[in-house]
Write an enzyme that holds these catalytic residues in place. Structure first.
Site, PDB file in Angstrom:
ATOM      1  N   LYS A 105       0.850  -1.206   0.000  1.00 42.99           N
ATOM      2  CA  LYS A 105       0.000   0.000   0.000  1.00 42.99           C
ATOM      3  C   LYS A 105       0.876   1.243   0.000  1.00 42.99           C
ATOM      4  CE  LYS A 105      -4.410  -0.860   2.289  1.00 42.99           C
ATOM      5  NZ  LYS A 105      -5.175  -0.505   3.478  1.00 42.99           N
ATOM      6  N   THR A 112     -13.541   4.923  14.211  1.00 44.77           N
ATOM      7  CA  THR A 112     -14.835   4.849  14.888  1.00 44.77           C
ATOM      8  C   THR A 112     -14.711   3.900  16.076  1.00 44.77           C
ATOM      9  OG1 THR A 112     -15.944   5.287  12.835  1.00 44.77           O
ATOM     10  CG2 THR A 112     -17.281   4.302  14.571  1.00 44.77           C
ATOM     11  N   GLU A 124     -15.125  11.023  12.076  1.00 46.26           N
ATOM     12  CA  GLU A 124     -15.160  11.246  10.635  1.00 46.26           C
ATOM     13  C   GLU A 124     -16.542  10.874  10.099  1.00 46.26           C
ATOM     14  OE1 GLU A 124     -12.895  12.620   8.544  1.00 46.26           O
ATOM     15  OE2 GLU A 124     -14.757  12.453   7.423  1.00 46.26           O
ATOM     16  N   PHE A 125     -17.074  11.713   9.209  1.00 47.39           N
ATOM     17  CA  PHE A 125     -18.418  11.445   8.685  1.00 47.39           C
ATOM     18  C   PHE A 125     -18.413  11.232   7.172  1.00 47.39           C
ATOM     19  CE2 PHE A 125     -18.808  14.112  12.498  1.00 47.39           C
ATOM     20  CZ  PHE A 125     -19.633  13.320  13.286  1.00 47.39           C
ATOM     21  N   LEU A 126     -17.233  11.027   6.579  1.00 48.02           N
ATOM     22  CA  LEU A 126     -17.189  10.920   5.119  1.00 48.02           C
ATOM     23  C   LEU A 126     -17.890   9.658   4.620  1.00 48.02           C
ATOM     24  CD1 LEU A 126     -14.868   8.652   4.209  1.00 48.02           C
ATOM     25  CD2 LEU A 126     -13.344  10.498   4.805  1.00 48.02           C
ATOM     26  N   ASN A 132     -24.635   8.094  12.959  1.00 52.13           N
ATOM     27  CA  ASN A 132     -24.795   6.955  12.053  1.00 52.13           C
ATOM     28  C   ASN A 132     -26.009   6.112  12.417  1.00 52.13           C
ATOM     29  OD1 ASN A 132     -22.732   7.600  10.396  1.00 52.13           O
ATOM     30  ND2 ASN A 132     -21.420   5.872  10.907  1.00 52.13           N
ATOM     31  N   CYS A 165     -19.898   0.744   7.463  1.00 53.58           N
ATOM     32  CA  CYS A 165     -20.172   1.565   8.646  1.00 53.58           C
ATOM     33  C   CYS A 165     -21.503   1.257   9.334  1.00 53.58           C
ATOM     34  CB  CYS A 165     -20.140   3.034   8.269  1.00 53.58           C
ATOM     35  SG  CYS A 165     -18.491   3.573   7.837  1.00 53.58           S
ATOM     36  N   LYS A 188     -23.356   0.224  -2.562  1.00 52.03           N
ATOM     37  CA  LYS A 188     -24.039   1.418  -3.061  1.00 52.03           C
ATOM     38  C   LYS A 188     -23.315   1.852  -4.329  1.00 52.03           C
ATOM     39  CE  LYS A 188     -21.514   5.033  -0.717  1.00 52.03           C
ATOM     40  NZ  LYS A 188     -21.568   6.226   0.085  1.00 52.03           N
TER      41      LYS A 188
HETATM   42  C1  UDX Z   1     -22.071   6.175   6.028  1.00 55.24           C
HETATM   43  C2  UDX Z   1     -22.392   7.588   6.538  1.00 55.24           C
HETATM   44  O1  UDX Z   1     -23.242   8.251   5.606  1.00 55.24           O
HETATM   45  C3  UDX Z   1     -21.116   8.379   6.761  1.00 55.24           C
HETATM   46  O2  UDX Z   1     -21.418   9.638   7.325  1.00 55.24           O
HETATM   47  C4  UDX Z   1     -20.196   7.601   7.716  1.00 55.24           C
HETATM   48  O3  UDX Z   1     -18.975   8.266   7.894  1.00 55.24           O
HETATM   49  C5  UDX Z   1     -19.944   6.199   7.179  1.00 55.24           C
HETATM   50  O4  UDX Z   1     -21.195   5.538   6.938  1.00 55.24           O
HETATM   51  P1  UDX Z   1     -21.399   5.065   3.691  1.00 55.24           P
HETATM   52  O5  UDX Z   1     -21.452   3.751   4.406  1.00 55.24           O
HETATM   53  O6  UDX Z   1     -20.237   5.356   2.805  1.00 55.24           O
HETATM   54  O7  UDX Z   1     -21.463   6.283   4.743  1.00 55.24           O
HETATM   55  O8  UDX Z   1     -22.683   5.152   2.752  1.00 55.24           O
HETATM   56  P2  UDX Z   1     -24.099   5.894   2.712  1.00 55.24           P
HETATM   57  O9  UDX Z   1     -24.179   6.687   1.468  1.00 55.24           O
HETATM   58  O10 UDX Z   1     -24.423   6.576   3.960  1.00 55.24           O
HETATM   59  O11 UDX Z   1     -25.084   4.629   2.511  1.00 55.24           O
HETATM   60  C6  UDX Z   1     -25.133   3.547   3.440  1.00 55.24           C
HETATM   61  C7  UDX Z   1     -26.118   2.485   3.001  1.00 55.24           C
HETATM   62  O12 UDX Z   1     -27.460   2.918   3.198  1.00 55.24           O
HETATM   63  C8  UDX Z   1     -26.034   2.060   1.533  1.00 55.24           C
HETATM   64  O13 UDX Z   1     -26.129   0.653   1.462  1.00 55.24           O
HETATM   65  C9  UDX Z   1     -27.244   2.704   0.891  1.00 55.24           C
HETATM   66  O14 UDX Z   1     -27.712   1.986  -0.215  1.00 55.24           O
HETATM   67  C10 UDX Z   1     -28.242   2.680   2.045  1.00 55.24           C
HETATM   68  N1  UDX Z   1     -29.284   3.731   1.976  1.00 55.24           N
HETATM   69  C11 UDX Z   1     -28.938   5.049   2.072  1.00 55.24           C
HETATM   70  C12 UDX Z   1     -30.639   3.371   1.855  1.00 55.24           C
HETATM   71  O15 UDX Z   1     -30.997   2.193   1.775  1.00 55.24           O
HETATM   72  N2  UDX Z   1     -31.579   4.378   1.843  1.00 55.24           N
HETATM   73  C13 UDX Z   1     -31.267   5.685   1.942  1.00 55.24           C
HETATM   74  O16 UDX Z   1     -32.189   6.507   1.933  1.00 55.24           O
HETATM   75  C14 UDX Z   1     -29.885   6.031   2.055  1.00 55.24           C
END
Ligand code: UDX
Length: 444
Positions: free
Chosen positions: A35, A121, A151-153, A208, A260, A320
Site C-alpha cells: 500500500k 470509529t 469522521e463522517f465521510l 450513524n 459503517c 451502493k
Molecule cells: C455512512 C455515513 O453516511 C457516513 O457519514 C459515515 O462516515 C460512514 O457511513 P457510507 O457507508 O459510505 O457512509 O454510505 P451511505 O451513502 O451513507 O449509505 C449507506 C447504506 O445505506 C447504503 O447501502 C445505501 O444503499 C443505504 N441507503 C442510504 C438506503 O438504503 N436508503 C437511503 O435513503 C440512504
C-alpha cells in the site's frame, strides 16, 4: 504543521491527502508495504473519485509521503491522527487491537508534546483507553493530549465530504489541544463544535445510528404500504418536505450495507448495554434491515412459483453506487438466498464484480445489463448505478425469458414498465398486490 496519519484506509488516506492539500506536511503510515509503495507512486489503493489527482499533486509538491515506520513518523510530528480499522468481533463489538497497537507505538516514540487525535470509529471511553496505553508505554515523561475527531465521510464522495463537511467535531479535555486541531481545519471554513471527549465519541455513533434508523423506519413503512396499496415513494417525499424530518436517507429498498452502518449500529447496541441501558431500539433497526433481502427474494420466488432452475439476473453488486466496496452488500445475501433455493444467477456491476467473483465463482458474470437479461426469468436491480437509470427496456424485454422486473431501489417508473408489458415490483410501492385488511375491518 507536521502531521502523521496512522492507517491508510478510506478515512486515513483521504484525510491525509486533504491535510497535505491544505499545506501541511503529512506522513501517511501503514503496516502494508505494498500500500505504502502504491501511495508513493501516486496510485491510490482505494477507488475514490478525485483521490488520485489530489494524491499525485501533493506527492509532487512533496507535502505527502507514505511510510511503514510509525515510530519515526510520530517522532517528526506535532499531531498524530489514528485512522486504523476497528473491525467487528464475532459478537459485534469493535476490535480495538489496531488502535491499541498504534497507541503503544506512539507511547514508546514520544519525544515531546504531541496531540493524538482519534478518527477511527470507536466506542465511548476509547479516548481514555488510548491515553492510558500511551502513559504505560511512555519511555520519557513528555506530555500529550488525546482528542476525538470523528469522521463522517461517505464512500464514493470521500474527498468532497472531507473538503466540505457539514460539521467538524473536536472532542478534547484540554482547550490548548482543541485549538491546535481547529487550526488544521480552519482553512475549510466549516462549522466546528468543540466538546469533551465522550461527547465527540457519542456524536459519531448517534449520527450513524440515526441515519440507519431513518432507513429502517421507511422500510417498515414500505411493508405497510405494500399491504395497503399505498406508495412509499410518495409517503417519503411528503414526509421529507417537513423540514423537521428532511428528505435524506428516506429511500426505501433493500436496506443499508457497507462498512459503517451495520457495524456501527451493532457496536452502539453493545455500548449501550454495557452501561445497563435498553438496546431494543438499536436491535430493531438491524432486525428490520436484515429482513430486507429475505423478503425481496421471497417476492421473486412467489412470482416465479419457486426458484429451482429459474434464472435471476442482478444489476449491481456494490453496497451502493460509485464504489467497488461489497462489505455487507445486500447483493451477497441475495445471491446466497437465490443459490440456496436453486436459482441460476447472472450478474453485472461496473466495478465490484471481481470481489464478488472471489466469493461466488459459480454465478455468471456479464459485461452489461443486457447480457444479464439474456434468458432471465427475473431481473433485479440491487445497486442504483447511473448506467442502470436509462436502460432500453424494450431490448431487455426481448432478451428475457419472462419480463419480470424487481426494483430493489425504487429507481424506475412502475407505470412505464407496466405499459411496456413488464411485471414490476418496487419495494413498498403500489404493486397491485391484494389488500390485506386488518381483522376488525371485516364485515364493514
Ligand atoms: C455512512 C455515513 O453516511 C457516513 O457519514 C459515515 O462516515 C460512514 O457511513 P457510507 O457507508 O459510505 O457512509 O454510505 P451511505 O451513502 O451513507 O449509505 C449507506 C447504506 O445505506 C447504503 O447501502 C445505501 O444503499 C443505504 N441507503 C442510504 C438506503 O438504503 N436508503 C437511503 O435513503 C440512504
Amino acid at each position: 504543521m507536521k502531521i502523521t496519519v496512522a492507517g491508510t484506509g478510506y478515512v486515513g488516506l483521504v484525510t491525509g491527502v486533504v491535510f497535505a492539500d491544505l499545506g501541511n506536511e503529512v506522513l501517511c503510515v501503514d503496516i502494508d508495504p505494498d500500500k505504502v509503495d502504491k501511495i508513493n507512486k501516486g496510485n491510490s489503493p482505494i477507488y475514490e473519485p478525485g483521490l488520485d489527482e489530489l494524491l499525485q499533486r501533493n506527492l509532487e509538491e512533496r507535502r505527502l509521503h507514505a511510510t511503514t515506520d510509525l515510530a519515526g513518523a510520530v517522532r517528526q510530528s506535532e499531531v498524530v491522527f489514528i485512522t486504523v480499522g476497528t473491525p467487528p468481533t464475532p459478537t459485534g463489538e469493535p476490535d480495538l487491537k489496531y488502535v491499541d497497537e498504534v497507541a503503544r507505538t506512539i507511547g514508546a516514540s514520544l519525544n515531546g508534546y504531541k496531540i493524538i487525535v482519534n478518527k477511527s470509529t470507536v466506542p465511548v471511553g476509547t479516548g481514555d483507553r488510548v491515553r492510558r496505553i500511551i502513559e504505560q508505554h511512555r519511555v520519557e515523561p513528555h506530555e500529550f493530549d488525546v482528542v476525538s475527531n470523528p469522521e463522517f465521510l461517505r464512500e464514493g464522495s470521500a474527498v468532497h465530504d472531507t473538503l466540505f463537511p457539514d460539521r467538524i467535531v473536536i472532542g478534547a479535555d484540554n482547550p490548548r489541544a482543541a485549538m491546535k486541531i481547529v487550526e488544521i481545519y480552519a482553512p475549510l471554513e466549516r462549522p466546528m463544535l468543540i466538546t469533551n471527549l465522550p461527547t465527540a465519541e457519542i456524536i459519531k455513533y448517534a449520527s450513524n445510528t440515526f441515519l440507519a434508523l431513518k432507513i429502517s423506519f421507511i422500510n417498515a413503512i414500505a411493508d405497510l404500504c405494500e399491504r395497503t396499496g399505498a406508495d412509499v415513494v410518495q409517503v417519503a417525499k411528503a414526509m421529507g418536505y417537513d423540514t423537521r424530518i428532511g428528505s435524506a436517507f428516506l429511500q426505501a429498498g433493500l436496506g443499508f450495507g457497507g462498512s459503517c452502518f451495520p457495524k456501527d449500529v451493532r457496536a452502539f447496541a453493545h455500548s449501550v448495554q454495557r452501561y445497563d441501558l435498553d438496546a431494543t431500539l438499536y436491535e430493531k433497526i438491524l432486525a428490520i434491515n436484515d429482513a430486507r433481502p429475505v423478503q425481496f427474494v421471497e417476492r421473486i420466488a412467489q412470482r416465479l412459483g419457486g426458484l429451482a432452475g429459474r434464472t435471476v439476473g442482478l444489476l449491481g453488486l456494490a453496497f451502493k453506487p460509485n464504489t467497488d466496496d461489497i462489505r455487507e452488500a445486500r447483493s451477497l445475501e441475495i445471491i446466497r438466498l437465490l443459490l440456496e433455493q436453486g436459482a441460476v444467477v447472472r450478474a453485472y456491476d461496473p466495478v465490484a464484480m471481481p470481489h464478488v467473483q472471489a466469493m461466488y465463482p459459480q454465478i455468471t458474470y456479464c459485461r452489461n445489463a443486457y447480457e444479464v437479461a439474456e434468458g432471465a426469468d427475473a431481473l433485479a436491480l440491487i445497486t442504483e448505478w447511473n448506467e442502470f437509470k436509462q436502460l432500453n427496456f424494450e431490448r431487455i424485454k426481448a432478451l428475457m425469458r419472462q419480463p419480470n422486473l424487481f426494483d430493489g431501489r425504487n429507481l424506475y417508473d412502475p407505470q412505464r414498465l407496466q405499459k411496456l408489458g413488464f411485471y414490476y415490483y418496487g419495494v413498498g410501492r403500489a404493486n397491485g398486490n391484494e389488500l390485506t385488511k386488518p381483522e376488525d375491518a371485516e364485515g364493514i
